[in-house]
Each structure stands twice: as structure tokens, then as C-alpha cells.
Write an enzyme that holds these catalytic residues in place. Sequence first.
Site, PDB file in Angstrom:
ATOM      1  N   ARG A  69       6.362  -4.934   6.382  1.00 17.60           N
ATOM      2  CA  ARG A  69       5.306  -5.129   7.381  1.00 17.60           C
ATOM      3  C   ARG A  69       3.921  -5.088   6.748  1.00 17.60           C
ATOM      4  NH1 ARG A  69       7.986  -1.608  12.402  1.00 17.60           N
ATOM      5  NH2 ARG A  69       9.377  -3.304  13.074  1.00 17.60           N
ATOM      6  N   GLN A  86       5.260  -5.292  17.455  1.00 20.99           N
ATOM      7  CA  GLN A  86       4.249  -4.431  16.818  1.00 20.99           C
ATOM      8  C   GLN A  86       3.417  -3.714  17.872  1.00 20.99           C
ATOM      9  OE1 GLN A  86       4.487  -4.095  13.533  1.00 20.99           O
ATOM     10  NE2 GLN A  86       6.063  -5.682  13.579  1.00 20.99           N
ATOM     11  N   TYR A 109       8.179 -12.716  11.851  1.00 17.72           N
ATOM     12  CA  TYR A 109       9.138 -11.872  11.139  1.00 17.72           C
ATOM     13  C   TYR A 109       8.607 -10.460  10.895  1.00 17.72           C
ATOM     14  CZ  TYR A 109       7.050 -13.810   6.718  1.00 17.72           C
ATOM     15  OH  TYR A 109       6.218 -14.220   5.708  1.00 17.72           O
ATOM     16  N   GLU A 110       9.538  -9.576  10.567  1.00 18.99           N
ATOM     17  CA  GLU A 110       9.293  -8.127  10.492  1.00 18.99           C
ATOM     18  C   GLU A 110       8.799  -7.581  11.836  1.00 18.99           C
ATOM     19  OE1 GLU A 110      10.633  -7.205   8.003  1.00 18.99           O
ATOM     20  OE2 GLU A 110      10.507  -9.036   6.829  1.00 18.99           O
ATOM     21  N   GLY A 111       9.197  -8.240  12.911  1.00 20.91           N
ATOM     22  CA  GLY A 111       8.796  -7.817  14.249  1.00 20.91           C
ATOM     23  C   GLY A 111       7.658  -8.672  14.760  1.00 20.91           C
TER      24      GLY A 111
END
Length: 607
Positions: free
Chosen positions: A296, A450, A443-445
Site C-alpha cells: 500500500r 482505504q 489494487y491493494e484495496g
Amino acid sequence: MTQYKAPLRDMRFLMNEVLDYPAHYASLPNGKDADPEMVDAILDGAAQLCEDVLAPLNHSGDIEGCHFDNGAVTTPKGFKEAYRQFVEGGWQGLSFPTEFGGQGLPMSLNLFKSEMMGTANWSFAMYPGLSVGCINTLMQYGSKKQKAQYIPKLVSGEWAGTMCLTEPQCGTDLAQVKTRAVPQKGGSYKITGTKIFISAGEHDLTENIVHIVLARLPDAPEGTRGISLFVVPKFKVKADGTLGERNAVNCGSIEHKMGIRASSTAVLNFDEAEGFMVFEPNRGLEAMFTFMNTARLGTAVQGVCHAEAAFQGALPYAKDRRSMRALSGKKDPESKADALIWHPDVRRMLLTQKAIAEGGRAMIYDALKIGDHMFNASAAGDAEGYKAFDSKLGFYTPILKGFLTEMGLEAANLGVQVFGGHGYIKEHGMEQIVRDARISTLYEGTTGIQALDLLGRKVLMGSKGKCVRDFTLEMVRFARPHLLRRTPLGAMARNLAARAAEWNLLTTAIMLRAPKDREVVGAASVDYLMYSGFVMMGYYWAGQAAKAEELLASGQGKESEDFYRSKVQTAEFYFERLMPRANAHRTGALAPTRSVMQLDNEHFAFA
């Protein structure tokens, strides 16, 4: 075609003059070798690699993409040679312990290098970038045998690493993970399942790829509490460290993507592949968060990278391209039209890009100081220290990842806008930046994930608003000495003091509504995150302006004076043109949940 130039002047301004990295490194157990001379040499070397080797492959890599043939993936022309130079330069091991073959320098130095690599060629940067999270996870949670078996080769760059979370039926909702891990005699497990969207999941840059995989034991409880973590190498590793037979993990295909086309995104099929548990049974998600948080922060850097790349492409074009006359009169009388840069709206777009890139860089660089302390606490076995720094960095992370990727995408779109119709075609490279940037908010949330992490987990449940109170206290302490000044900095300080109170009131208002309205956090969260991002970036722009005013007053050479003056003027632009967006996000965050939830599902219709 745009040409990348590493923004070393701005990087050094932040590191040496605003954030005092020399003193920071001197305070770290692993920072004694990171003196200014060493840091300058590292920055110069990384800049040369990025400008001369990686940037020239960015456009050609996008055009060619990766090639898939019966499970094998070939990277674009030039990537293998570039990766060889990357490995030979020792760049992967920059911030990892010397006991594993690294150089033992602070973690932040690796991110400075990664920023330059990402701006020069994001697709290339993803291959070694995924390995960093793999290494961090094994260093913190791996057994002694696993560390000895995998980390040295990962640190050298001879092997690469991945993160295997997503499956066809689930992305963010990892409670739905179906991949199975069946225990075998001798302590191994047979891993069976399919993982999708695996960045750098298969390629020809390294002789082995180490997959970090989420899977369930046969007797695991349902939900996220039943997930374990496993290390599954592409090639099995013998006791002496050499490679053995091919493991039963194969690439079924690679995705045909909108952007980052030179980075292979794989579908991986595990068919009773041999794996070994990392950490403890059913606690895999806890360990995987080490990998996810690393990723992140890396994705937050991507927002800065694309803003910087778009600005570097748009600025020279705006100076060279001529169209119409400026409304205030001829600026280039020897030409038939004036340069685009004389038009106020073009200047607005360029200044927005500049403010996002340089403001975001300051936010990340300060957060990295917290990361340095966190990693040192972990290495020293200081559990309490690690927890404190991890909590502080945890407040920054969703803001950095969510806000900066959204703003980086905006900056990329503005780059196309400056070029006009020429920005929409491939030859100038601006449309590629937009395509590459688009994934960063996903991506990565996603931004929504977030936002839920920030407002729900970090602010409301995790700290009852304390993390906001702590940060706004820093804002007030900074603003207080400047409140009565009749300079641009004085106006910024008064704005920040007001925003500090407003941010706390906004947080309290949502906190009071939440027990009565279960949907309020979901409805308000993205607006809350964006509000937080605009206010936080304002704090870092004011800090840059304060240092620039101080250095201007002390008397500098003309080149430095121009640089510092541009800092103050860009900060003024930010506070007058971008900070007001926070007002709209505050209004949105406080709006009734009813406006989001009242429409019946069946009334969502195409006609």
C-alpha cells in the site's frame, strides 16, 4: 515522447532542508552509514539507472507487452538486460540486513529509489517491488529455516517474490478464500487452488519465484479467522539451497490489461503444490498484512510517480506548443501565437500536477521516517515500540494510498488535457500514463476500502479519534508561530489552524451518528478520506513554504532563490485553488445517509 529526469533537487530539498533526514538517519541503529555523502551517491546512481536504462524501455514495453506461451511468460525486449543491471548494482538489497546479503541501510532509501524507478517505468518497477513485501513478510514471520532458504536469494534479486491473495470469487473479501492446504508428513502442505491478478506471478527475469499464498487448512474455521499463510516456490529448494524439480504451480494465463502492460499479471494454478506454513495456523491474514501494508505504501508512491511523469511530459509541451494569443496581450510577438503556458487554464493544470507531485512526495517522505523506526523496532524485537510506530503509520497509510492515487490519476488526466488531441494518441506517451495510473486506485484495496480502513478501523474503532487529534495537534504547533504574519505563510497557518479544529469536529460528528446509523461510515468514508488528504497535504505544503521563506530570507544564489520562490508560490496555489475542495468533501461526509440508501434496489434501472 516524454523524457524522464529524476527530480533530485526536490527530493534533496525535502530530505535535507525540510525533513532533516541527516539527523534522522544519525538517530537510527542502521543509519550510521547513511551519511549525506552516501545518500547523495545512492540517489545519483539510482537516477542514472532510471534515466538511462529504465525510462527508454517504458514506451516500447507498453507497446510490446508480455508474451504468454504454454505457461511461460516472456517480458518485453530489453527488460532482462535492465533487470541484470539492477541486480548487479545491488539495488534490491539496499535496505535489507547484511546478514542476508543486503546493505543494511534504512528502509526509506529503498522507497526513494523505488519512486524514481516507478516514474521512469512503473511496469518494470513492479517486478522487484513485489519481492520487497515477500522479504518483509518472511523476515518478520518466517522460521529460521525459511529465512535462510529464501531471503538471501530474494535480497540479491536472483529470485523474485509475489503475493497470492485474490481468487476468482473474491478480491477484497478474503473470508471467501477457497484455496486448500493439506498437511503432509515432514511438515509440508499440499496447496490446491487458483489465484488471479498475481502481479509478477510468472516471468523470465529470475530463476525462481517465491509465492506467498493464503490458503485454508482442512479444519479451519470459516471467515478470515481460518486463513493460514504459506510459502510456495516455483522451483523446490533443496537442503543445500540449490533448485530442485518444478513445483506444481503453473501459470494458466496472463491478463490483457488497460495499462502496465509490460508487467505480467498472472492466473496461477496450484495443483497440490508443495508449500510450507509461515507463522501460525489460522493467523495468515495477520502476517499477510505486513506484505499488504508494504504494497500500500508502494502504491501511494505510484500516485506521486504518475503525477511527476505527467508534469514532466506536459510542461515542455506547454512551453513549446503555440495556440492563440494570451488575453492580456502578446507574449511571444515574434511568433504567430503564444505558448500554451501563457494561458491561465493551462497554468492551472500544470500547477495542479506540480502541487500533487511535490505535496504527495513530502507526505510520503515524512511517513517513511515513521517506517524506518518501525522496521528498526521490529528488528530489535521491541514489540511495544513496533506497535506504537505501526499504529502511527497505520493512520497515514490509507490516506496516502487512497488520496494520492486518486490525485495522481487526476494529474495524469491533466497531462492529456494539456496536450489536447495530441495527448490522446500514443506517440507522446501521455495516454499511457493515464492507463498505467488507473489501476493504482484499485489494487491493494480500492479507494473505498482505504476509506473504510481509515474512518472505520483507524479513527473510530481503533483510536476513538485520537489519531486525528494527534495529527491536528502537530498542525496547530506548526501554525501557531506564523498566525500573525502578513505573508503567504501567515494565511496558510491560519487556514491550517481552522482546519485542525474542523477535522476534529467532523470526526466527532460522524462518531456521534455512527451508533444510531449503521451505514454512516460507509456513506461518509470516501469523502472523509479525501477531506483528510487535502488537509494533510496542505500541512506539508505549508511546511515546504515555511522552509523556503526561511532560506530566501537568509540569502541564496539566483538558482536557489528561483526554486524556493516557486515553492512558496505553488503552496499559495494549493491553498487557494485545491484546499477549498475539502469543503465539498466535508459537506458530503456530513450529508444524511438517506440520500445514498433510500433508492430501492429494483429502482436502479437503465430506462
